[in-house]
Design a protein around this motif. Sequence first.
Motif, PDB file in Angstrom:
ATOM      1  N   ALA A  99       0.863  -1.182   0.000  1.00  0.00           N
ATOM      2  CA  ALA A  99       0.000   0.000   0.000  1.00  0.00           C
ATOM      3  C   ALA A  99       0.884   1.212   0.000  1.00  0.00           C
ATOM      4  O   ALA A  99       1.748   1.370   0.858  1.00  0.00           O
ATOM      5  CB  ALA A  99      -0.852  -0.021   1.250  1.00  0.00           C
ATOM      6  N   SER A 100       0.739   2.060  -0.958  1.00  0.00           N
ATOM      7  CA  SER A 100       1.680   3.154  -1.046  1.00  0.00           C
ATOM      8  C   SER A 100       1.113   4.297  -1.860  1.00  0.00           C
ATOM      9  O   SER A 100      -0.059   4.329  -2.199  1.00  0.00           O
ATOM     10  CB  SER A 100       2.991   2.683  -1.670  1.00  0.00           C
ATOM     11  N   LYS A 101       1.989   5.196  -2.160  1.00  0.00           N
ATOM     12  CA  LYS A 101       1.643   6.404  -2.877  1.00  0.00           C
ATOM     13  C   LYS A 101       1.259   6.113  -4.321  1.00  0.00           C
ATOM     14  O   LYS A 101       1.794   5.192  -4.942  1.00  0.00           O
ATOM     15  CB  LYS A 101       2.843   7.342  -2.878  1.00  0.00           C
ATOM     16  N   ILE A 102       0.347   6.917  -4.831  1.00  0.00           N
ATOM     17  CA  ILE A 102       0.075   6.954  -6.267  1.00  0.00           C
ATOM     18  C   ILE A 102       0.680   8.256  -6.768  1.00  0.00           C
ATOM     19  O   ILE A 102       0.274   9.332  -6.328  1.00  0.00           O
ATOM     20  CB  ILE A 102      -1.432   6.919  -6.578  1.00  0.00           C
ATOM     21  N   ILE A 103       1.642   8.144  -7.658  1.00  0.00           N
ATOM     22  CA  ILE A 103       2.342   9.323  -8.164  1.00  0.00           C
ATOM     23  C   ILE A 103       1.900   9.592  -9.596  1.00  0.00           C
ATOM     24  O   ILE A 103       1.864   8.679 -10.426  1.00  0.00           O
ATOM     25  CB  ILE A 103       3.866   9.118  -8.103  1.00  0.00           C
ATOM     26  N   PHE A 104       1.588  10.864  -9.857  1.00  0.00           N
ATOM     27  CA  PHE A 104       1.101  11.271 -11.168  1.00  0.00           C
ATOM     28  C   PHE A 104       2.182  12.007 -11.952  1.00  0.00           C
ATOM     29  O   PHE A 104       3.051  12.666 -11.381  1.00  0.00           O
ATOM     30  CB  PHE A 104      -0.107  12.195 -11.019  1.00  0.00           C
ATOM     31  N   GLY A 105       2.068  11.905 -13.268  1.00  0.00           N
ATOM     32  CA  GLY A 105       2.885  12.734 -14.133  1.00  0.00           C
ATOM     33  C   GLY A 105       2.315  14.135 -14.202  1.00  0.00           C
ATOM     34  O   GLY A 105       1.270  14.438 -13.618  1.00  0.00           O
ATOM     35  N   SER A 106       3.002  14.993 -14.949  1.00  0.00           N
ATOM     36  CA  SER A 106       2.609  16.404 -15.021  1.00  0.00           C
ATOM     37  C   SER A 106       1.456  16.661 -15.985  1.00  0.00           C
ATOM     38  O   SER A 106       0.960  17.776 -16.064  1.00  0.00           O
ATOM     39  CB  SER A 106       3.807  17.253 -15.411  1.00  0.00           C
TER      40      SER A 106
ATOM     41  N   TRP B  34      -4.509  13.019  -0.676  1.00  0.00           N
ATOM     42  CA  TRP B  34      -4.751  14.412  -0.992  1.00  0.00           C
ATOM     43  C   TRP B  34      -3.701  14.871  -2.002  1.00  0.00           C
ATOM     44  O   TRP B  34      -2.498  14.677  -1.801  1.00  0.00           O
ATOM     45  CB  TRP B  34      -4.657  15.296   0.246  1.00  0.00           C
ATOM     46  N   TYR B  35      -4.212  15.511  -3.072  1.00  0.00           N
ATOM     47  CA  TYR B  35      -3.337  16.072  -4.101  1.00  0.00           C
ATOM     48  C   TYR B  35      -3.661  17.548  -4.287  1.00  0.00           C
ATOM     49  O   TYR B  35      -4.776  17.985  -4.049  1.00  0.00           O
ATOM     50  CB  TYR B  35      -3.564  15.388  -5.452  1.00  0.00           C
ATOM     51  N   ARG B  36      -2.686  18.285  -4.777  1.00  0.00           N
ATOM     52  CA  ARG B  36      -2.933  19.619  -5.267  1.00  0.00           C
ATOM     53  C   ARG B  36      -2.569  19.662  -6.743  1.00  0.00           C
ATOM     54  O   ARG B  36      -1.619  18.986  -7.187  1.00  0.00           O
ATOM     55  CB  ARG B  36      -2.171  20.684  -4.482  1.00  0.00           C
ATOM     56  N   GLN B  37      -3.342  20.437  -7.497  1.00  0.00           N
ATOM     57  CA  GLN B  37      -3.115  20.538  -8.934  1.00  0.00           C
ATOM     58  C   GLN B  37      -2.858  21.984  -9.299  1.00  0.00           C
ATOM     59  O   GLN B  37      -3.703  22.851  -9.114  1.00  0.00           O
ATOM     60  CB  GLN B  37      -4.314  20.008  -9.731  1.00  0.00           C
ATOM     61  N   ASP B  38      -1.676  22.236  -9.818  1.00  0.00           N
ATOM     62  CA  ASP B  38      -1.304  23.559 -10.294  1.00  0.00           C
ATOM     63  C   ASP B  38      -1.073  23.478 -11.799  1.00  0.00           C
ATOM     64  O   ASP B  38      -0.613  22.450 -12.307  1.00  0.00           O
ATOM     65  CB  ASP B  38      -0.035  24.039  -9.586  1.00  0.00           C
ATOM     66  N   PRO B  39      -1.373  24.539 -12.528  1.00  0.00           N
ATOM     67  CA  PRO B  39      -1.252  24.509 -13.993  1.00  0.00           C
ATOM     68  C   PRO B  39       0.130  24.053 -14.450  1.00  0.00           C
ATOM     69  O   PRO B  39       1.153  24.573 -14.010  1.00  0.00           O
ATOM     70  CB  PRO B  39      -1.517  25.966 -14.384  1.00  0.00           C
ATOM     71  N   GLY B  40       0.150  23.072 -15.346  1.00  0.00           N
ATOM     72  CA  GLY B  40       1.401  22.582 -15.897  1.00  0.00           C
ATOM     73  C   GLY B  40       2.219  21.710 -14.966  1.00  0.00           C
ATOM     74  O   GLY B  40       3.295  21.238 -15.342  1.00  0.00           O
ATOM     75  N   MET B  41       1.729  21.474 -13.769  1.00  0.00           N
ATOM     76  CA  MET B  41       2.509  20.719 -12.778  1.00  0.00           C
ATOM     77  C   MET B  41       1.895  19.364 -12.473  1.00  0.00           C
ATOM     78  O   MET B  41       2.450  18.582 -11.709  1.00  0.00           O
ATOM     79  CB  MET B  41       2.622  21.528 -11.474  1.00  0.00           C
ATOM     80  N   GLY B  42       0.761  19.078 -13.041  1.00  0.00           N
ATOM     81  CA  GLY B  42       0.114  17.817 -12.752  1.00  0.00           C
ATOM     82  C   GLY B  42      -0.425  17.788 -11.329  1.00  0.00           C
ATOM     83  O   GLY B  42      -0.713  18.819 -10.737  1.00  0.00           O
ATOM     84  N   LEU B  43      -0.545  16.600 -10.792  1.00  0.00           N
ATOM     85  CA  LEU B  43      -1.013  16.426  -9.416  1.00  0.00           C
ATOM     86  C   LEU B  43       0.171  16.092  -8.530  1.00  0.00           C
ATOM     87  O   LEU B  43       0.929  15.157  -8.818  1.00  0.00           O
ATOM     88  CB  LEU B  43      -2.050  15.306  -9.328  1.00  0.00           C
ATOM     89  N   LYS B  44       0.305  16.817  -7.454  1.00  0.00           N
ATOM     90  CA  LYS B  44       1.355  16.546  -6.487  1.00  0.00           C
ATOM     91  C   LYS B  44       0.722  15.986  -5.214  1.00  0.00           C
ATOM     92  O   LYS B  44      -0.225  16.561  -4.682  1.00  0.00           O
ATOM     93  CB  LYS B  44       2.142  17.821  -6.170  1.00  0.00           C
ATOM     94  N   LEU B  45       1.280  14.906  -4.727  1.00  0.00           N
ATOM     95  CA  LEU B  45       0.749  14.246  -3.543  1.00  0.00           C
ATOM     96  C   LEU B  45       1.148  15.010  -2.291  1.00  0.00           C
ATOM     97  O   LEU B  45       2.328  15.247  -2.042  1.00  0.00           O
ATOM     98  CB  LEU B  45       1.263  12.814  -3.479  1.00  0.00           C
ATOM     99  N   ILE B  46       0.156  15.357  -1.472  1.00  0.00           N
ATOM    100  CA  ILE B  46       0.414  16.114  -0.243  1.00  0.00           C
ATOM    101  C   ILE B  46       0.586  15.144   0.931  1.00  0.00           C
ATOM    102  O   ILE B  46       1.623  15.131   1.590  1.00  0.00           O
ATOM    103  CB  ILE B  46      -0.733  17.099   0.051  1.00  0.00           C
ATOM    104  N   TYR B  47      -0.437  14.363   1.185  1.00  0.00           N
ATOM    105  CA  TYR B  47      -0.434  13.356   2.240  1.00  0.00           C
ATOM    106  C   TYR B  47      -1.252  12.166   1.769  1.00  0.00           C
ATOM    107  O   TYR B  47      -2.110  12.306   0.900  1.00  0.00           O
ATOM    108  CB  TYR B  47      -1.064  13.893   3.531  1.00  0.00           C
TER     109      TYR B  47
END
Lengths: 114, 115
Positions: A99-106, B34-47
Motif C-alpha cells: 500500500a503506497s503512494k500513487i504518483i502522477f505525471g505532469s 490528498w493532491y494539489r493541482q497547479d497549472p502545468g505541474m500535474g497532481l502533487k501528492l500532499i499526504y
Amino acid sequence: AQSVTQLDSQVPVFEEAPVELRCNYSSSVSVYLFWYVQYPNQGLQLLLKYLSGSTLVKSINGFEAEFNKSQTSFHLRKPSVHISDTAEYFCAVMLYSSASKIIFGSGTRLSIRP
Amino acid sequence: NAGVTQTPKFRILKIGQSMTLQCTQDMNHNYMYWYRQDPGMGLKLIYYSVGAGITDKGEVPNGYNVSRSTTEDFPLRLELAAPSQTSVYFCASFSKGGTLNTEAFFGQGTRLTVV
C-alpha cells in the motif's frame, strides 16, 4: 521511489488523426500503471489501467496503452481522435508490492483541431 | 453511492487564516490521498493514508496537516494560509480489490484562493 514522466505537455492533433501520449516511469519494483482523463473543470476519471497479464489494455472509447517493461513505458494511443477527446491526460504509477503512494505525471493536454 | 465527496467546492482565504478541507468516502476504502493541482505541474501528492490512524507525507506536505480517525474521513488542514497554497485540491480513495476493482476514485475538487 517511483516517478512518472510525461514528456509532452501539449499535443495538438487534427480530428480523425492518430495520437500517442507518452509516459515513462521509474521504479525498481513491479508497478500498477494508470491513465486518467480530466475534462475541463472536472475531476479525474480512470481511462484504463495495467495491473498484470496482457501488456495491451484498452478503454471503451477507443484508447489503448501498452506496458513495456524493458522501456519502462506506458504510452497511450488512439488511432482516430474526436473533438470530444479534448482533455488533459495523466499517467500514474503505484508500487505493486505494498500500500503506497500513487504518483502522477505532469499531464498532457490534448487539443483536437477540426 | 456518493463515492468521494469534497467540501467546500470553492473558498477564498486571507493570508494567515486557517481552514479544513473535508473529504469523505463511502466505499470503505482503506487508502486515501490528498493532491494539489497547479497549472502545468500535474497532481502533487500532499499526504496519504493507508488506514484509520495511519498517515504519511507525500511529495509536498509542508504547510498542511491531516488526520484519519475513521475509514471514511480524511480532512486536510491548512494552518497558516499562504498565496503559494492557491491551487485546486483533490481527494482520492483507492480500492485494491482485484483486476476489475483496482483504481483510484476522485472527488470533484476544491478550488482554493489565498489572497
